[in-house]
Motif scaffolding. Structure first.
Motif, PDB file in Angstrom:
ATOM      1  N   ARG A 131       0.836  -1.193   0.000  1.00 29.07           N
ATOM      2  CA  ARG A 131       0.000   0.000   0.000  1.00 29.07           C
ATOM      3  C   ARG A 131       0.878   1.252   0.000  1.00 29.07           C
ATOM      4  NH1 ARG A 131      -2.689   0.620   4.630  1.00 29.07           N
ATOM      5  NH2 ARG A 131      -1.584  -0.992   5.766  1.00 29.07           N
ATOM      6  N   ALA A 132       0.284   2.362  -0.426  1.00 31.42           N
ATOM      7  CA  ALA A 132       1.034   3.606  -0.607  1.00 31.42           C
ATOM      8  C   ALA A 132       1.633   4.134   0.689  1.00 31.42           C
ATOM      9  CB  ALA A 132       0.129   4.677  -1.225  1.00 31.42           C
ATOM     10  N   VAL A 133       0.967   3.889   1.818  1.00 33.87           N
ATOM     11  CA  VAL A 133       1.415   4.476   3.075  1.00 33.87           C
ATOM     12  C   VAL A 133       2.824   4.034   3.444  1.00 33.87           C
ATOM     13  CG1 VAL A 133       0.390   2.641   4.496  1.00 33.87           C
ATOM     14  CG2 VAL A 133       0.744   4.925   5.474  1.00 33.87           C
ATOM     15  N   ARG A 134       3.255   2.861   2.968  1.00 36.31           N
ATOM     16  CA  ARG A 134       4.584   2.354   3.318  1.00 36.31           C
ATOM     17  C   ARG A 134       5.675   2.908   2.401  1.00 36.31           C
ATOM     18  NH1 ARG A 134       1.551  -2.537   3.453  1.00 36.31           N
ATOM     19  NH2 ARG A 134       1.183  -3.310   5.577  1.00 36.31           N
ATOM     20  N   ILE A 135       5.283   3.489   1.272  1.00 34.91           N
ATOM     21  CA  ILE A 135       6.280   3.897   0.274  1.00 34.91           C
ATOM     22  C   ILE A 135       6.636   5.368   0.510  1.00 34.91           C
ATOM     23  CG2 ILE A 135       6.817   4.002  -2.188  1.00 34.91           C
ATOM     24  CD1 ILE A 135       4.687   1.843  -2.632  1.00 34.91           C
ATOM     25  N   ASN A 136       7.561   5.606   1.415  1.00 36.81           N
ATOM     26  CA  ASN A 136       7.942   6.961   1.807  1.00 36.81           C
ATOM     27  C   ASN A 136       9.202   7.405   1.061  1.00 36.81           C
ATOM     28  OD1 ASN A 136      10.370   6.040   3.450  1.00 36.81           O
ATOM     29  ND2 ASN A 136       8.699   4.928   4.489  1.00 36.81           N
ATOM     30  N   HIS A 137       9.700   8.593   1.391  1.00 37.36           N
ATOM     31  CA  HIS A 137      10.832   9.155   0.651  1.00 37.36           C
ATOM     32  C   HIS A 137      12.100   8.321   0.797  1.00 37.36           C
ATOM     33  CE1 HIS A 137      12.958  10.905   4.179  1.00 37.36           C
ATOM     34  NE2 HIS A 137      11.740  10.999   4.700  1.00 37.36           N
ATOM     35  N   ARG A 138      12.282   7.674   1.946  1.00 36.84           N
ATOM     36  CA  ARG A 138      13.462   6.805   2.119  1.00 36.84           C
ATOM     37  C   ARG A 138      13.366   5.573   1.227  1.00 36.84           C
ATOM     38  NH1 ARG A 138      13.895   5.376   8.210  1.00 36.84           N
ATOM     39  NH2 ARG A 138      15.565   4.056   7.369  1.00 36.84           N
ATOM     40  N   VAL A 139      12.196   4.983   1.182  1.00 38.86           N
ATOM     41  CA  VAL A 139      11.992   3.808   0.343  1.00 38.86           C
ATOM     42  C   VAL A 139      12.189   4.157  -1.131  1.00 38.86           C
ATOM     43  CG1 VAL A 139      10.239   2.162  -0.453  1.00 38.86           C
ATOM     44  CG2 VAL A 139      10.471   2.645   1.998  1.00 38.86           C
ATOM     45  N   VAL A 140      11.599   5.276  -1.561  1.00 39.63           N
ATOM     46  CA  VAL A 140      11.723   5.680  -2.965  1.00 39.63           C
ATOM     47  C   VAL A 140      13.192   5.915  -3.324  1.00 39.63           C
ATOM     48  CG1 VAL A 140      11.178   7.499  -4.641  1.00 39.63           C
ATOM     49  CG2 VAL A 140       9.385   6.601  -3.128  1.00 39.63           C
ATOM     50  N   ARG A 141      13.928   6.550  -2.441  1.00 39.46           N
ATOM     51  CA  ARG A 141      15.344   6.822  -2.710  1.00 39.46           C
ATOM     52  C   ARG A 141      16.134   5.522  -2.889  1.00 39.46           C
ATOM     53  NH1 ARG A 141      16.601   9.433   1.718  1.00 39.46           N
ATOM     54  NH2 ARG A 141      17.608   7.661   2.752  1.00 39.46           N
ATOM     55  N   VAL A 142      15.878   4.553  -2.021  1.00 39.66           N
ATOM     56  CA  VAL A 142      16.596   3.282  -2.095  1.00 39.66           C
ATOM     57  C   VAL A 142      16.186   2.507  -3.343  1.00 39.66           C
ATOM     58  CG1 VAL A 142      16.807   1.020  -0.989  1.00 39.66           C
ATOM     59  CG2 VAL A 142      17.065   3.102   0.366  1.00 39.66           C
ATOM     60  N   TRP A 143      14.898   2.465  -3.623  1.00 43.60           N
ATOM     61  CA  TRP A 143      14.454   1.740  -4.813  1.00 43.60           C
ATOM     62  C   TRP A 143      14.988   2.398  -6.089  1.00 43.60           C
ATOM     63  CZ3 TRP A 143       8.579   0.553  -3.582  1.00 43.60           C
ATOM     64  CH2 TRP A 143       8.521  -0.391  -2.542  1.00 43.60           C
ATOM     65  N   ALA A 144      15.048   3.721  -6.088  1.00 47.98           N
ATOM     66  CA  ALA A 144      15.608   4.418  -7.248  1.00 47.98           C
ATOM     67  C   ALA A 144      17.079   4.052  -7.438  1.00 47.98           C
ATOM     68  CB  ALA A 144      15.447   5.930  -7.071  1.00 47.98           C
ATOM     69  N   GLU A 145      17.812   3.930  -6.337  1.00 45.26           N
ATOM     70  CA  GLU A 145      19.221   3.557  -6.417  1.00 45.26           C
ATOM     71  C   GLU A 145      19.380   2.144  -6.999  1.00 45.26           C
ATOM     72  OE1 GLU A 145      23.190   3.935  -6.422  1.00 45.26           O
ATOM     73  OE2 GLU A 145      21.748   5.531  -5.927  1.00 45.26           O
ATOM     74  N   ILE A 146      18.474   1.254  -6.634  1.00 45.64           N
ATOM     75  CA  ILE A 146      18.521  -0.103  -7.188  1.00 45.64           C
ATOM     76  C   ILE A 146      18.295  -0.072  -8.697  1.00 45.64           C
ATOM     77  CG2 ILE A 146      17.322  -2.337  -7.231  1.00 45.64           C
ATOM     78  CD1 ILE A 146      16.756  -1.885  -4.206  1.00 45.64           C
TER      79      ILE A 146
END
Length: 658
Positions: A477-492
């Motif tokens: 769900r969207a509530v778990r996808i915060n700025h830290r998660v997005v940054r890490v996933w973008a790095e992957i």
């Protein structure tokens, strides 16, 4: 419904009685009460004065029942008097008696629309939803242009799961009465249920534009902002609701829910809010606690009560059914306290597991607590935490000697009345005790057994072998996808050439939510061409297209992680805050793959990239992962039931020895 006071008829002091209508309609209920009591000294047998007194008490929130009963005795053929008596009985939780009073009013006056509508409200409270629909339709047949009655019907339809029909009723109410704040709020609730998050937010804001100090609209706005991941705004809305209505427990629950997911607050900051919750809603009930007289024979069969609003087709079934289906009925007697009004095929299965089934939606916290005490429950288990329609107010009243929370929420209740939080030793690691109001009762990992959904189908071959690129995926769900998660996933995505990220859940059926997530990734230099965002139900074919799963943090996903593994897809998780931030770790340890648990964000990126670099290894994992899982303790249903029963017996022994 607003009550009116009939004043016609030949009664003593009739002219004075006529003045009641003026006072009532002006909202001068205290003055009306005083005047009625004065007149009753001279005219004690005037039904109309008793009726006026009852109406004034009802509008002040006072006990109006004796006055209403006296009025009904003196005015046996007055429909409104019986309807008013029904309102008073409903306020006191005497719902069956209220139904009888409304039916008496309708026997006298079959076209009494307000009585039909109020009967519908009580039938809903009793869980008789189809009968409630009929009553509201009867009311609308008499008063088709009553906005309030359309809205009341919408509420029942929403509880039946007929969300589009509910939306139509709320819109009809608003066509009649555009400034009807409550209907805007109710419309927001139905739209939220349909996944139309942006439209739901707009409805709540419209309600607040009309009525700025509307607590429920502030609380619901907080919930929808939380669902969108706008956690600071959600906290602000929930605290505004509580400032307006300090006893608004659902708003506090929404606040705690939002804080659980916050990526920038410490575990200590978050737990402080739970202490605040206990101070406001838990500790004040301690003066009502009484000693429990349960038989302390440690060898006898224990009475276990499970309290939940989710005995239905709900994600909880994957973990609760394995326990209830395998309970040893020679050792435990199961009581199911069900808050659910819309039953289904899964409910029927739960009924088969329980020795006793108790419908609780119509019972107040005090009444339900007394019933639990009278039934001699030894261990009462909360399965909801701060999720919707929980009964934590019952637990605050300490109705059983041992109170336990498990499964439905993933973190502390905040209530010091609750004795134990049933966890495993991974989710609640040693040294984390200060972050729970309960004592963590640690099972050996895993602290659950998983039963897959029906019809998930076979595991596919590794998609990357034919696609020519690696697909990462999440069902979060969207509530778990915060700025830290997005940054890490973008790095992957930047580390793994040509990789695609699939994000698929109900929150992302809303195009605005999709666009917002694309913008978040753009901040870190990842374009829309590397993203596939949407919603598919069921998501099994989505998982067949995914090579590697990605968990969220600091609040991990839950059921979807089990589903990911069961479809042959390994995932990477980050061990974060105890409990909600360790569930991903617990699941991986339970299936025997702790090597996918990262200890830092950099480690998370490295592990994901390493998995993506070894396609032959991924293909082999995919082939065997479901079998590994089925052979592990994570799917050992009888073994888990025995583990929990041993824990229950030890909890009871601790109490019995004191």
């Amino acid at each position: 419904m607003t009550q009116s006071v009939h004043t016609k008829g030949s009664v003593p002091a009739a002219v004075e009685i006529e003045q009641f209508a003026i006072l009532f309609n002006a909202g001068r209920h205290v003055e009306l009460e005083s005047r009625a009591r004065e007149l009753l000294e001279r005219h004690p047998d005037s039904g109309l004065i008793w009726k006026a007194l009852g109406a004034s008490l009802l509008m002040q929130g006072k006990d109006a029942l004796p006055a209403m009963q006296k009025a009904a005795e003196l005015l046996p053929d007055d429909a409104q008097t019986h309807s008013n008596l029904g309102n008073s009985l409903r306020d006191l939780g005497r719902l069956d008696d209220a139904v009888a009073s409304y039916r008496r009013a309708l026997a006298i006056k079959p076209d009494y629309a307000e009585a039909h509508s109020n009967l519908g409200i009580v039938l809903q409270d009793l869980g008789r939803l189809d009968d409630a629909v009929e009553s509201h339709c009867n009311a609308l047949a008499i008063k088709p242009d009553c906005a309030e009655m359309h809205s009341n019907l919408g509420i029942v339809l929403q509880n039946l799961g007929r969300l589009e029909d509910a939306v139509a009723r709320y819109r009809r109410a608003l066509a009649i009465k555009p400034d009807y704040a409550e209907a805007h709020n109710n419309l927001g609730n139905a739209l939220r249920g349909l996944g139309r998050l942006t439209a739901a937010e707009a409805s709540y804001r419209r309600a607040l534009a009309i009525e700025p100090d509307y607590p429920k609209a502030h609380g619901n706005l907080g919930a929808i902002l939380q669902q969108q991941g706008r956690l600071d705004e959600a906290e602000s809305s929930c605290r505004r609701a509580l400032a307006l209505e300090p006893d608004y427990e659902d708003a506090f629950g929404n606040l705690l829910f939002a804080l659980n997911y916050h990526p920038d607050k410490s575990a200590e900051e978050i737990f402080a809010a739970y202490r605040e919750y206990d101070a406001r809603f838990g500790i004040p009930h301690r003066n009502t606690w009484r000693t429990h007289a349960n038989d302390r024979n440690m060898a006898r069969r224990l009475k276990i009560g499970y309290v939940s609003p989710d005995f239905k087709h709900h994600s909880m079934r994957h973990f609760l059914e394995p326990l209830l289906a395998h309970h040893d009925k020679q050792k435990v007697e199961v009581y199911a306290y069900s808050e659910e009004v819309r039953e289904d095929a899964v409910t029927a299965r739960y009924r088969g597991y329980a020795d006793h089934w108790i419908f609780t939606r119509s019972l107040t916290d005090d009444v339900l607590a007394e019933r639990i005490r009278a039934e001699g429950i030894d261990i009462l288990v909360d399965l909801a935490g701060h999720t919707g329609f929980n009964r934590l107010g019952v637990f605050a009243r300490k109705p059983a000697p041992i109170l336990v929370s498990w499964l439905g929420y993933g973190y502390t209740t905040g209530l010091t009345a609750v004795d134990y939080l049933l966890m495993d030793d991974t989710s609640a690691p040693a040294g984390s005790e200060s972050l729970f109001s309960e004592k963590p009762w640690r099972l050996e990992t895993p602290g659950y057994a998983y039963r897959p959904a029906e019809g998930m189908g076979p595991v596919s071959s590794l998609p990357a072998l034919t696609q020519g690129f690696v697909t990462f995926g999440t069902l979060s769900r969207a509530v778990r996808i915060n700025h830290r998660v997005v940054r890490v996933w973008a790095e992957i995505l930047k580390r793994v050439d040509n990789a695609l990220l699939v994000v698929d859940s109900t929150d992302f059926q809303d195009p605005v939510m999709q666009a917002n997530l694309v913008k978040q990734f753009a901040i870190y230099g990842v374009g829309q061409d590397r993203l596939e965002i949407g919603c598919h139900t069921p998501p099994w074919d989505v998982l067949r297209r995914v090579d590697i799963g990605l968990d969220c943090f600091p609040h991990n996903s839950g059921t979807t992680l089990f589903e990911t593994l069961y479809m042959g897809v390994p995932y990477v998780t980050l061990a974060s805050r105890p409990s909600v931030g360790r569930l991903g770790s617990s699941i991986l340890k339970g299936v025997g793959h702790p090597e996918w648990i990262a200890q830092s964000e950099a480690d998370y990126v490295d592990k994901a990239a390493a998995l993506a670099s070894d396609l032959p290894g991924l293909a082999a994992l995919r082939t065997g992962l479901r079998s590994e899982m089925e052979a592990s303790s994570s799917m050992d249903e009888p073994g888990f039931a025995r583990k929990v029963e041993v824990a229950y017996r030890m909890m009871f022994a601790n109490w019995a020895k004191n």
